[in-house]
Design a protein around this motif. Structure first.
Motif, PDB file in Angstrom:
ATOM      1  N   UNK A   1      52.225  60.707  37.982  1.00 20.77           N
ATOM      2  CA  UNK A   1      51.741  60.184  36.707  1.00 20.77           C
ATOM      3  C   UNK A   1      50.456  60.916  36.337  1.00 20.77           C
ATOM      4  N   UNK A   2      50.276  61.121  35.036  1.00 23.97           N
ATOM      5  CA  UNK A   2      49.090  61.782  34.507  1.00 23.97           C
ATOM      6  C   UNK A   2      48.602  60.948  33.333  1.00 23.97           C
ATOM      7  N   UNK A   3      47.282  60.785  33.230  1.00 22.30           N
ATOM      8  CA  UNK A   3      46.723  60.048  32.105  1.00 22.30           C
ATOM      9  C   UNK A   3      47.193  60.669  30.787  1.00 22.30           C
ATOM     10  N   UNK A   4      47.514  59.827  29.817  1.00 23.97           N
ATOM     11  CA  UNK A   4      48.058  60.299  28.543  1.00 23.97           C
ATOM     12  C   UNK A   4      47.187  61.360  27.879  1.00 23.97           C
ATOM     13  N   UNK A   5      45.898  61.198  27.968  1.00 25.17           N
ATOM     14  CA  UNK A   5      44.966  62.130  27.340  1.00 25.17           C
ATOM     15  C   UNK A   5      45.160  63.569  27.826  1.00 25.17           C
ATOM     16  N   UNK A   6      45.720  63.729  29.035  1.00 22.01           N
ATOM     17  CA  UNK A   6      45.870  65.054  29.634  1.00 22.01           C
ATOM     18  C   UNK A   6      47.318  65.523  29.692  1.00 22.01           C
ATOM     19  N   UNK A   7      48.226  64.765  29.125  1.00 25.08           N
ATOM     20  CA  UNK A   7      49.631  65.154  29.126  1.00 25.08           C
ATOM     21  C   UNK A   7      49.879  66.247  28.092  1.00 25.08           C
ATOM     22  N   UNK A   8      50.922  67.030  28.324  1.00 25.23           N
ATOM     23  CA  UNK A   8      51.310  68.071  27.377  1.00 25.23           C
ATOM     24  C   UNK A   8      50.634  69.403  27.606  1.00 25.23           C
ATOM     25  N   UNK A   9      49.900  69.536  28.698  1.00 26.99           N
ATOM     26  CA  UNK A   9      49.195  70.791  28.974  1.00 26.99           C
ATOM     27  C   UNK A   9      49.781  71.546  30.162  1.00 26.99           C
ATOM     28  N   UNK A  10      50.980  71.142  30.611  1.00 31.28           N
ATOM     29  CA  UNK A  10      51.612  71.817  31.735  1.00 31.28           C
ATOM     30  C   UNK A  10      51.160  71.311  33.096  1.00 31.28           C
ATOM     31  N   UNK A  11      50.359  70.266  33.119  1.00 29.07           N
ATOM     32  CA  UNK A  11      49.854  69.745  34.391  1.00 29.07           C
ATOM     33  C   UNK A  11      50.950  69.081  35.212  1.00 29.07           C
ATOM     34  N   UNK A  12      51.910  68.435  34.541  1.00 31.89           N
ATOM     35  CA  UNK A  12      53.038  67.831  35.253  1.00 31.89           C
ATOM     36  C   UNK A  12      53.842  68.898  35.980  1.00 31.89           C
ATOM     37  N   UNK A  13      54.014  70.029  35.334  1.00 35.55           N
ATOM     38  CA  UNK A  13      54.706  71.158  35.953  1.00 35.55           C
ATOM     39  C   UNK A  13      53.953  71.619  37.201  1.00 35.55           C
ATOM     40  N   UNK A  14      52.635  71.736  37.100  1.00 37.40           N
ATOM     41  CA  UNK A  14      51.827  72.160  38.248  1.00 37.40           C
ATOM     42  C   UNK A  14      51.916  71.158  39.388  1.00 37.40           C
ATOM     43  N   UNK A  15      51.878  69.872  39.066  1.00 35.27           N
ATOM     44  CA  UNK A  15      52.017  68.842  40.097  1.00 35.27           C
ATOM     45  C   UNK A  15      53.371  68.947  40.779  1.00 35.27           C
ATOM     46  N   UNK A  16      54.426  69.151  39.987  1.00 37.94           N
ATOM     47  CA  UNK A  16      55.768  69.230  40.551  1.00 37.94           C
ATOM     48  C   UNK A  16      55.902  70.447  41.464  1.00 37.94           C
TER      49      UNK A  16
END
Length: 170
Positions: free
Chosen positions: A87-102
């Motif tokens: 999970x990532x705080x909404x304010x930081x979503x959409x910047x490719x961070x989920x991809x990096x976490x995965x």
């Protein structure tokens, strides 16, 4: 702390530890206010599932944002008993961070010699489904309706990713 979103922010991953316990707890509380599904992993079919203490490898990573001298956990990812959650705080979503976490979680699972990781995803969470498809997660089994603690009903789909490495030796 609030970040100035017009100025550069750097991001890093670190294994969750007691030295960030307060920030980690604040992150969990913030995520729980942003979504009613943050705790889906602990609720199945309207019943609380007890935590299982297994001897399988487990990890929790924190996604840390840094600006000037301030640092703050803004995302979390974990694997326990083969179940992957993030999970990532909404304010930081959409910047490719989920991809990096995965990427980090799949690399860790491979290094830990896990054969498979799995997760449950809401069927209407198109962003998450896109990431899981990109990482070759496969849908298994039927969709399952789940009643969340607040009474909202959602549908979940189990997805798995095989991590079995092919043996190229004869």
């Amino acid at each position: 702390m609030t970040f100035d979103m017009t100025k550069p922010i750097t991001f890093s991953l670190e294994e969750a530890s007691l030295n960030r316990a307060q920030g980690w707890q604040s992150l969990i509380q913030a995520l729980m206010t942003e979504t009613d599904t943050f705790l889906v992993a602990s609720v199945r079919d309207g019943k609380v599932v007890p935590e299982e203490a297994g001897d399988a490898p487990a990890i929790t990573l924190l996604l840390i944002a840094e600006q000037k001298n301030e640092t703050l956990p803004i995302g979390i990812a974990s694997i326990e008993n083969g179940e992957l959650g993030m999970a990532i705080l909404k304010e930081f979503q959409g910047a490719g961070l989920g991809n990096s976490l995965m990427v980090a979680m799949v690399e860790w699972a491979n290094m830990a010699d896990l054969r498979e990781v799995w997760l449950d995803v809401q069927t209407d969470n198109l962003v998450a489904l896109h990431i899981y498809d990109k990482f070759d997660f496969k849908k298994v089994g039927p969709e399952v309706s789940l009643t969340l603690p607040n009474g909202r009903v959602t549908k979940l789909q189990r997805m798995t990713k095989s991590l079995v490495k092919e043996n190229t030796e004869l």
